[in-house]
Design a protein around this motif. Structure first.
Motif, mmCIF file in Angstrom:
data_model
loop_
_atom_site.group_PDB
_atom_site.id
_atom_site.type_symbol
_atom_site.label_atom_id
_atom_site.label_comp_id
_atom_site.label_asym_id
_atom_site.label_seq_id
_atom_site.Cartn_x
_atom_site.Cartn_y
_atom_site.Cartn_z
ATOM 1 N N SER A 155 -11.334 -3.192 1.212
ATOM 2 C CA SER A 155 -11.760 -3.447 -0.165
ATOM 3 C C SER A 155 -11.085 -4.689 -0.742
ATOM 4 O O SER A 155 -11.577 -5.291 -1.696
ATOM 5 C CB SER A 155 -11.463 -2.226 -1.053
ATOM 6 N N MET A 156 -9.955 -5.090 -0.152
ATOM 7 C CA MET A 156 -9.233 -6.289 -0.579
ATOM 8 C C MET A 156 -9.697 -7.531 0.189
ATOM 9 O O MET A 156 -9.207 -8.621 -0.038
ATOM 10 C CB MET A 156 -7.735 -6.103 -0.375
ATOM 11 N N TYR A 165 0.855 -1.190 0.000
ATOM 12 C CA TYR A 165 0.000 0.000 0.000
ATOM 13 C C TYR A 165 0.889 1.238 0.000
ATOM 14 O O TYR A 165 1.855 1.316 0.754
ATOM 15 C CB TYR A 165 -0.906 0.035 1.227
#
Length: 53
Positions: A48-49, A35
């Motif tokens: 979201s992952m 990230y």
């Protein structure tokens, strides 16, 4: 991972660094950036992952 030992005792730091060393050895290379962005969006990104905190 630029501050891997911040607020950790020496034993925990050893385990983390040893795990990183094994990871690099097994995959025959260094780790990739997971990230990169503002810290206020990191939880949203990982959620979201599929990794809910």
């Amino acid at each position: 991972m630029d501050e891997v030992s911040t607020s950790l005792d020496s034993s925990m730091t050893y385990h983390i660094v040893n795990s990183l060393k094994q990871y690099v050895h097994i995959l025959n290379g260094t780790s990739q950036i997971v990230y990169q962005g503002p810290h206020e969006h990191v939880l949203e990104f990982f959620e979201s992952m599929g990794f809910k905190c």
